[in-house]
Write a protein that holds these residues in place. Structure first.
Motif, PDB file in Angstrom:
ATOM      1  N   GLU A   1      25.837  32.567  19.401  1.00  0.00           N
ATOM      2  CA  GLU A   1      25.878  31.251  19.557  1.00  0.00           C
ATOM      3  C   GLU A   1      24.579  30.598  19.493  1.00  0.00           C
ATOM      4  O   GLU A   1      23.516  30.817  20.211  1.00  0.00           O
ATOM      5  N   ILE A   2      24.601  29.275  18.786  1.00  0.00           N
ATOM      6  CA  ILE A   2      23.198  28.701  18.512  1.00  0.00           C
ATOM      7  C   ILE A   2      23.385  27.380  19.813  1.00  0.00           C
ATOM      8  O   ILE A   2      24.273  26.574  19.543  1.00  0.00           O
ATOM      9  N   LYS A   3      22.388  27.738  20.657  1.00  0.00           N
ATOM     10  CA  LYS A   3      22.346  26.768  21.759  1.00  0.00           C
ATOM     11  C   LYS A   3      21.751  25.474  21.454  1.00  0.00           C
ATOM     12  O   LYS A   3      22.282  24.328  21.742  1.00  0.00           O
ATOM     13  N   ASP A   4      20.929  25.448  20.459  1.00  0.00           N
ATOM     14  CA  ASP A   4      19.961  24.525  20.278  1.00  0.00           C
ATOM     15  C   ASP A   4      19.582  24.294  18.964  1.00  0.00           C
ATOM     16  O   ASP A   4      18.484  24.890  18.505  1.00  0.00           O
ATOM     17  N   PRO A   5      20.602  23.760  17.986  1.00  0.00           N
ATOM     18  CA  PRO A   5      20.664  23.721  16.534  1.00  0.00           C
ATOM     19  C   PRO A   5      19.170  23.057  16.090  1.00  0.00           C
ATOM     20  O   PRO A   5      18.575  23.604  15.220  1.00  0.00           O
ATOM     21  N   GLU A   6      18.711  22.176  16.666  1.00  0.00           N
ATOM     22  CA  GLU A   6      17.348  21.537  16.312  1.00  0.00           C
ATOM     23  C   GLU A   6      16.073  22.460  16.460  1.00  0.00           C
ATOM     24  O   GLU A   6      15.084  22.210  15.829  1.00  0.00           O
ATOM     25  N   ASN A   7      16.112  23.407  17.519  1.00  0.00           N
ATOM     26  CA  ASN A   7      15.278  24.450  17.618  1.00  0.00           C
ATOM     27  C   ASN A   7      15.611  25.788  17.241  1.00  0.00           C
ATOM     28  O   ASN A   7      15.318  26.787  17.902  1.00  0.00           O
ATOM     29  N   THR A   8      16.302  25.764  16.189  1.00  0.00           N
ATOM     30  CA  THR A   8      16.844  27.188  15.685  1.00  0.00           C
ATOM     31  C   THR A   8      16.643  27.240  14.185  1.00  0.00           C
ATOM     32  O   THR A   8      16.605  26.466  13.576  1.00  0.00           O
TER      33      THR A   8
ATOM     34  N   CYS B   1       6.209  25.074  16.789  1.00  0.00           N
ATOM     35  CA  CYS B   1       7.649  24.910  16.442  1.00  0.00           C
ATOM     36  C   CYS B   1       7.883  23.606  15.730  1.00  0.00           C
ATOM     37  O   CYS B   1       8.593  23.782  14.845  1.00  0.00           O
ATOM     38  N   GLU B   2       7.116  22.535  16.100  1.00  0.00           N
ATOM     39  CA  GLU B   2       7.426  21.177  15.144  1.00  0.00           C
ATOM     40  C   GLU B   2       6.937  21.790  13.517  1.00  0.00           C
ATOM     41  O   GLU B   2       7.543  21.120  12.788  1.00  0.00           O
ATOM     42  N   ARG B   3       5.789  22.347  13.613  1.00  0.00           N
ATOM     43  CA  ARG B   3       5.113  22.645  12.426  1.00  0.00           C
ATOM     44  C   ARG B   3       6.065  23.321  11.612  1.00  0.00           C
ATOM     45  O   ARG B   3       6.524  23.019  10.450  1.00  0.00           O
ATOM     46  N   MET B   4       6.747  24.438  12.229  1.00  0.00           N
ATOM     47  CA  MET B   4       7.655  25.303  11.363  1.00  0.00           C
ATOM     48  C   MET B   4       8.942  24.469  10.835  1.00  0.00           C
ATOM     49  O   MET B   4       9.257  24.569   9.814  1.00  0.00           O
ATOM     50  N   LYS B   5       9.474  23.754  11.800  1.00  0.00           N
ATOM     51  CA  LYS B   5      10.502  22.872  11.563  1.00  0.00           C
ATOM     52  C   LYS B   5      10.126  21.839  10.329  1.00  0.00           C
ATOM     53  O   LYS B   5      10.744  21.508   9.338  1.00  0.00           O
ATOM     54  N   GLU B   6       8.903  21.399  10.403  1.00  0.00           N
ATOM     55  CA  GLU B   6       8.446  20.211   9.262  1.00  0.00           C
ATOM     56  C   GLU B   6       8.357  20.975   7.894  1.00  0.00           C
ATOM     57  O   GLU B   6       8.961  20.377   6.827  1.00  0.00           O
ATOM     58  N   LEU B   7       7.822  22.334   7.974  1.00  0.00           N
ATOM     59  CA  LEU B   7       7.531  23.205   6.760  1.00  0.00           C
ATOM     60  C   LEU B   7       8.785  23.588   6.132  1.00  0.00           C
ATOM     61  O   LEU B   7       9.438  23.394   4.981  1.00  0.00           O
ATOM     62  N   ALA B   8       9.810  23.786   6.988  1.00  0.00           N
ATOM     63  CA  ALA B   8      11.050  24.152   6.721  1.00  0.00           C
ATOM     64  C   ALA B   8      12.122  22.974   6.273  1.00  0.00           C
ATOM     65  O   ALA B   8      12.668  23.400   5.013  1.00  0.00           O
ATOM     66  N   ARG B   9      12.029  21.905   6.763  1.00  0.00           N
ATOM     67  CA  ARG B   9      12.608  20.848   6.093  1.00  0.00           C
ATOM     68  C   ARG B   9      12.043  20.526   4.846  1.00  0.00           C
ATOM     69  O   ARG B   9      12.849  19.970   3.980  1.00  0.00           O
ATOM     70  N   ALA B  10      10.972  20.490   4.733  1.00  0.00           N
ATOM     71  CA  ALA B  10      10.122  20.156   3.352  1.00  0.00           C
ATOM     72  C   ALA B  10      10.364  21.328   2.131  1.00  0.00           C
ATOM     73  O   ALA B  10      10.065  21.215   1.103  1.00  0.00           O
ATOM     74  N   GLY B  11      11.304  22.398   2.500  1.00  0.00           N
ATOM     75  CA  GLY B  11      11.250  23.578   1.527  1.00  0.00           C
ATOM     76  C   GLY B  11      10.227  24.446   1.249  1.00  0.00           C
ATOM     77  O   GLY B  11      10.099  25.226   0.398  1.00  0.00           O
TER      78      GLY B  11
ATOM     79  N   LYS C   1      15.756  27.273   6.900  1.00  0.00           N
ATOM     80  CA  LYS C   1      16.405  26.084   7.178  1.00  0.00           C
ATOM     81  C   LYS C   1      16.369  25.904   8.833  1.00  0.00           C
ATOM     82  O   LYS C   1      16.363  26.768   9.633  1.00  0.00           O
ATOM     83  N   VAL C   2      16.396  24.833   9.341  1.00  0.00           N
ATOM     84  CA  VAL C   2      16.903  24.197  10.717  1.00  0.00           C
ATOM     85  C   VAL C   2      18.024  24.213  10.850  1.00  0.00           C
ATOM     86  O   VAL C   2      18.725  23.684   9.903  1.00  0.00           O
ATOM     87  N   ALA C   3      18.779  25.048  11.923  1.00  0.00           N
ATOM     88  CA  ALA C   3      19.934  25.001  11.898  1.00  0.00           C
ATOM     89  C   ALA C   3      20.949  23.846  12.145  1.00  0.00           C
ATOM     90  O   ALA C   3      21.926  23.519  11.688  1.00  0.00           O
ATOM     91  N   ALA C   4      20.188  22.612  12.607  1.00  0.00           N
ATOM     92  CA  ALA C   4      20.735  21.303  12.865  1.00  0.00           C
ATOM     93  C   ALA C   4      20.965  20.771  11.316  1.00  0.00           C
ATOM     94  O   ALA C   4      21.904  19.796  11.079  1.00  0.00           O
ATOM     95  N   ASP C   5      20.269  21.040  10.446  1.00  0.00           N
ATOM     96  CA  ASP C   5      20.538  20.647   8.963  1.00  0.00           C
ATOM     97  C   ASP C   5      21.542  21.319   8.049  1.00  0.00           C
ATOM     98  O   ASP C   5      21.679  20.880   7.102  1.00  0.00           O
ATOM     99  N   VAL C   6      22.200  22.390   8.710  1.00  0.00           N
ATOM    100  CA  VAL C   6      23.121  23.241   7.866  1.00  0.00           C
ATOM    101  C   VAL C   6      24.198  22.969   8.225  1.00  0.00           C
ATOM    102  O   VAL C   6      24.683  22.447   9.137  1.00  0.00           O
TER     103      VAL C   6
END
Length: 168
Positions: free
Chosen positions: A3-10, A33-43, A163-168
């Protein structure tokens, strides 16, 4: 399925053997964490190789500058680059480098982490208080365990997509 509790931080990392779900720990290491999400969202992490994979230790990846498998890919340079964003300050914590934790790779300088990271295959407590822990695998560690070994591996595995789970 976890179960994904926090999609923005998964993070959902697709590997050839299956998906890996990573829970980020923004309360412990917010900048990483912000850096990983930024790079993931940019592909930027898509198709990046695991360039340093040591049996019984860890699998390192995230060289978004030299680690892509495109036409200009040079495995000898993979692991020497980072993103075009500034390096991050260390965010050391009391969290141990247990099996499945995500650590920030860096040079000898503590404040030099950027885009590269590693996933611990085992408890590696000798890394405690020296490398930032900012996530943990919550599902799919069996897929991480199948990543090809080598420094660098002859035919390295890649992160097919990140990918960030919140985006899928």
């Amino acid at each position: 399925m976890v179960e994904i509790k926090d999609p923005e931080n998964t993070i959902i990392m697709e590997l050839k053997h299956g998906n890996v779900t990573i829970e980020l720990l923004p309360d412990v290491a917010p900048k990483h964490c912000e850096r990983m999400k930024e790079l993931a969202r940019a592909g930027k992490y898509d198709n990046v190789v695991f360039h340093r994979v040591i049996d019984g230790f860890m699998a390192q990846t995230g060289d978004v500058q030299n680690g892509n498998t495109g036409a200009d890919f040079d495995l000898r340079r993979a692991g020497t680059g980072s993103s075009d964003l500034p390096d991050l300050p260390a965010e050391f914590s009391k969290l141990p480098h247990d099996k499945g934790t995500l650590g920030a790779a860096r040079s000898a300088m503590p404040d030099s982490a950027n885009s590269q990271f590693f996933i611990n295959f085992n408890d590696n407590h000798f890394l405690n208080n020296q490398y930032t822990v900012y996530g943990r695998v919550v599902e799919g560690m069996e897929h991480v365990d199948k990543i090809k070994r080598g420094e660098p591996p002859m035919e390295p595995d890649t992160m097919i997509s990140v990918k960030v789970a919140a985006d899928v």
